[in-house]
Write a protein that holds these residues in place. Structure first.
Motif, PDB file in Angstrom:
ATOM      1  N   VAL A  25      -4.362   6.758   1.708  1.00  0.00           N
ATOM      2  CA  VAL A  25      -3.724   5.460   1.495  1.00  0.00           C
ATOM      3  C   VAL A  25      -4.446   4.759   0.357  1.00  0.00           C
ATOM      4  CG1 VAL A  25      -3.138   3.226   2.522  1.00  0.00           C
ATOM      5  CG2 VAL A  25      -3.098   5.301   3.938  1.00  0.00           C
ATOM      6  N   ILE A  26      -3.659   4.239  -0.593  1.00  0.00           N
ATOM      7  CA  ILE A  26      -4.231   3.484  -1.713  1.00  0.00           C
ATOM      8  C   ILE A  26      -3.576   2.108  -1.789  1.00  0.00           C
ATOM      9  CG2 ILE A  26      -4.831   5.549  -3.034  1.00  0.00           C
ATOM     10  CD1 ILE A  26      -2.339   4.987  -4.798  1.00  0.00           C
ATOM     11  N   ASN A  27      -4.277   1.175  -2.427  1.00  0.00           N
ATOM     12  CA  ASN A  27      -3.687  -0.144  -2.656  1.00  0.00           C
ATOM     13  C   ASN A  27      -3.178  -0.239  -4.090  1.00  0.00           C
ATOM     14  OD1 ASN A  27      -5.938  -0.644  -4.285  1.00  0.00           O
ATOM     15  ND2 ASN A  27      -6.871  -2.098  -2.873  1.00  0.00           N
ATOM     16  N   SER A  28      -2.731  -1.414  -4.487  1.00  0.00           N
ATOM     17  CA  SER A  28      -2.129  -1.577  -5.818  1.00  0.00           C
ATOM     18  C   SER A  28      -3.138  -1.398  -6.950  1.00  0.00           C
ATOM     19  CB  SER A  28      -1.449  -2.937  -5.930  1.00  0.00           C
ATOM     20  OG  SER A  28      -2.368  -3.971  -5.666  1.00  0.00           O
ATOM     21  N   ASP A  29      -4.433  -1.464  -6.640  1.00  0.00           N
ATOM     22  CA  ASP A  29      -5.468  -1.217  -7.644  1.00  0.00           C
ATOM     23  C   ASP A  29      -5.870   0.254  -7.698  1.00  0.00           C
ATOM     24  OD1 ASP A  29      -5.640  -3.942  -8.318  1.00  0.00           O
ATOM     25  OD2 ASP A  29      -7.059  -4.308  -6.677  1.00  0.00           O
ATOM     26  N   GLY A  30      -5.265   1.074  -6.857  1.00  0.00           N
ATOM     27  CA  GLY A  30      -5.606   2.486  -6.807  1.00  0.00           C
ATOM     28  C   GLY A  30      -6.827   2.787  -5.957  1.00  0.00           C
ATOM     29  N   LYS A  31      -7.335   1.775  -5.257  1.00  0.00           N
ATOM     30  CA  LYS A  31      -8.504   1.960  -4.403  1.00  0.00           C
ATOM     31  C   LYS A  31      -8.089   2.716  -3.143  1.00  0.00           C
ATOM     32  CE  LYS A  31     -11.962  -0.476  -1.710  1.00  0.00           C
ATOM     33  NZ  LYS A  31     -12.337  -1.751  -1.128  1.00  0.00           N
ATOM     34  N   ARG A  32      -8.863   3.719  -2.798  1.00  0.00           N
ATOM     35  CA  ARG A  32      -8.587   4.516  -1.603  1.00  0.00           C
ATOM     36  C   ARG A  32      -9.036   3.744  -0.372  1.00  0.00           C
ATOM     37  NH1 ARG A  32      -9.741  10.918  -1.507  1.00  0.00           N
ATOM     38  NH2 ARG A  32      -8.657  10.649  -3.484  1.00  0.00           N
ATOM     39  N   LEU A  33      -8.079   3.447   0.503  1.00  0.00           N
ATOM     40  CA  LEU A  33      -8.360   2.687   1.711  1.00  0.00           C
ATOM     41  C   LEU A  33      -8.576   3.577   2.929  1.00  0.00           C
ATOM     42  CD1 LEU A  33      -5.593  -0.052   1.297  1.00  0.00           C
ATOM     43  CD2 LEU A  33      -7.977  -0.145   0.540  1.00  0.00           C
ATOM     44  N   LEU A  34      -8.008   4.765   2.887  1.00  0.00           N
ATOM     45  CA  LEU A  34      -8.100   5.677   4.020  1.00  0.00           C
ATOM     46  C   LEU A  34      -7.885   7.096   3.513  1.00  0.00           C
ATOM     47  CD1 LEU A  34      -6.586   5.314   7.511  1.00  0.00           C
ATOM     48  CD2 LEU A  34      -5.834   7.243   6.171  1.00  0.00           C
ATOM     49  N   SER A  35      -8.620   8.021   4.057  1.00  0.00           N
ATOM     50  CA  SER A  35      -8.411   9.440   3.796  1.00  0.00           C
ATOM     51  C   SER A  35      -8.713  10.151   5.106  1.00  0.00           C
ATOM     52  CB  SER A  35      -9.337   9.945   2.684  1.00  0.00           C
ATOM     53  OG  SER A  35      -9.120  11.330   2.454  1.00  0.00           O
ATOM     54  N   ARG A  36      -7.690  10.803   5.669  1.00  0.00           N
ATOM     55  CA  ARG A  36      -7.874  11.383   6.992  1.00  0.00           C
ATOM     56  C   ARG A  36      -7.066  12.663   7.165  1.00  0.00           C
ATOM     57  NH1 ARG A  36      -6.101   7.709  11.811  1.00  0.00           N
ATOM     58  NH2 ARG A  36      -7.712   6.399  10.927  1.00  0.00           N
TER      59      ARG A  36
ATOM     60  N   ALA B 239       0.310   9.907  -2.825  1.00  0.00           N
ATOM     61  CA  ALA B 239       0.295   8.451  -2.676  1.00  0.00           C
ATOM     62  C   ALA B 239       0.410   7.760  -4.031  1.00  0.00           C
ATOM     63  CB  ALA B 239      -0.983   7.996  -1.972  1.00  0.00           C
ATOM     64  N   ASP B 240      -0.263   8.300  -5.032  1.00  0.00           N
ATOM     65  CA  ASP B 240      -0.366   7.649  -6.332  1.00  0.00           C
ATOM     66  C   ASP B 240       0.912   7.722  -7.178  1.00  0.00           C
ATOM     67  OD1 ASP B 240      -1.897   6.225  -8.300  1.00  0.00           O
ATOM     68  OD2 ASP B 240      -2.060   8.089  -9.415  1.00  0.00           O
ATOM     69  N   LEU B 241       1.616   8.817  -7.132  1.00  0.00           N
ATOM     70  CA  LEU B 241       2.804   8.958  -7.998  1.00  0.00           C
ATOM     71  C   LEU B 241       3.864   7.889  -7.727  1.00  0.00           C
ATOM     72  CD1 LEU B 241       3.198  12.821  -8.323  1.00  0.00           C
ATOM     73  CD2 LEU B 241       2.497  11.195 -10.072  1.00  0.00           C
ATOM     74  N   PRO B 242       4.271   7.641  -6.475  1.00  0.00           N
ATOM     75  CA  PRO B 242       5.231   6.558  -6.259  1.00  0.00           C
ATOM     76  C   PRO B 242       4.640   5.189  -6.609  1.00  0.00           C
ATOM     77  CG  PRO B 242       5.206   8.033  -4.383  1.00  0.00           C
ATOM     78  CD  PRO B 242       4.048   8.416  -5.270  1.00  0.00           C
ATOM     79  N   ALA B 243       3.336   5.006  -6.373  1.00  0.00           N
ATOM     80  CA  ALA B 243       2.700   3.735  -6.705  1.00  0.00           C
ATOM     81  C   ALA B 243       2.808   3.460  -8.192  1.00  0.00           C
ATOM     82  CB  ALA B 243       1.236   3.754  -6.266  1.00  0.00           C
TER      83      ALA B 243
ATOM     84  N   ILE C 297       0.841  -1.185   0.000  1.00  0.00           N
ATOM     85  CA  ILE C 297       0.000   0.000   0.000  1.00  0.00           C
ATOM     86  C   ILE C 297       0.883   1.245   0.000  1.00  0.00           C
ATOM     87  CG2 ILE C 297      -2.003  -1.094   1.064  1.00  0.00           C
ATOM     88  CD1 ILE C 297      -1.160   0.150   3.735  1.00  0.00           C
ATOM     89  N   TRP C 298       0.309   2.348  -0.441  1.00  0.00           N
ATOM     90  CA  TRP C 298       1.027   3.618  -0.536  1.00  0.00           C
ATOM     91  C   TRP C 298       0.273   4.654   0.280  1.00  0.00           C
ATOM     92  CZ3 TRP C 298       0.650   0.030  -4.283  1.00  0.00           C
ATOM     93  CH2 TRP C 298       1.837  -0.385  -4.884  1.00  0.00           C
ATOM     94  N   ALA C 299       0.996   5.345   1.159  1.00  0.00           N
ATOM     95  CA  ALA C 299       0.418   6.394   1.998  1.00  0.00           C
ATOM     96  C   ALA C 299       1.038   7.721   1.581  1.00  0.00           C
ATOM     97  CB  ALA C 299       0.697   6.116   3.467  1.00  0.00           C
ATOM     98  N   GLY C 300       0.214   8.634   1.111  1.00  0.00           N
ATOM     99  CA  GLY C 300       0.669   9.969   0.737  1.00  0.00           C
ATOM    100  C   GLY C 300       0.216  10.976   1.776  1.00  0.00           C
TER     101      GLY C 300
END
Length: 116
Positions: A19-30, A108-112, A4-7
């Motif tokens: 936080v996003i997973n490898s599919d680009g799904k947003r797992l957390l936004s805080r 989060a997305d750019l490094p992913a 997972i990637w946390a931006g």
């Protein structure tokens, strides 16, 4: 668990983490205060989502000092993206105008995209 990637969009008084997973799904936004207790809770919550986390921030001085100290103190690797890179990348993303949440998602997305 997947990688997972946390931006984190760093601010003086508050940060925003997405936080996003490898599919680009947003797992957390805080939105979190730049406060040790809240930042420790954020790190614990993100690590509970995946055991392989790439953290990325847009600032590495000033307001980021506490966040960086906590991440490094918990053996979390941290990448940095310049504010200029985030601003340029934002033009390629659909959605609302400038917001901390949107910037955090881009961070989060750019490094992913580079790693995946």
């Amino acid at each position: 668990m997947d990688h997972i990637w946390a931006g984190i969009d760093i601010g003086k008084e508050h940060h925003h983490c997405v936080v996003i997973n490898s599919d680009g799904k947003r797992l957390l936004s805080r939105r979190i205060a730049n406060d040790e207790t809240e930042l420790l809770a954020l790190v614990a919550d993100v690590c509970a989502l995946g055991n392989d986390v790439t953290w990325t921030v847009d600032v590495v001085d000033g307001g980021a000092a506490l966040m960086l100290a906590i991440l490094l103190g918990h053996d979390q690797g941290v990448l940095s993206l310049s504010g200029r890179a985030v601003h340029r990348a934002a033009a390629g993303y659909r959605g609302e105008g400038k917001s901390d949440a949107r910037d955090a998602a881009i961070i989060a997305d750019l490094p992913a995209a580079r790693i995946a």
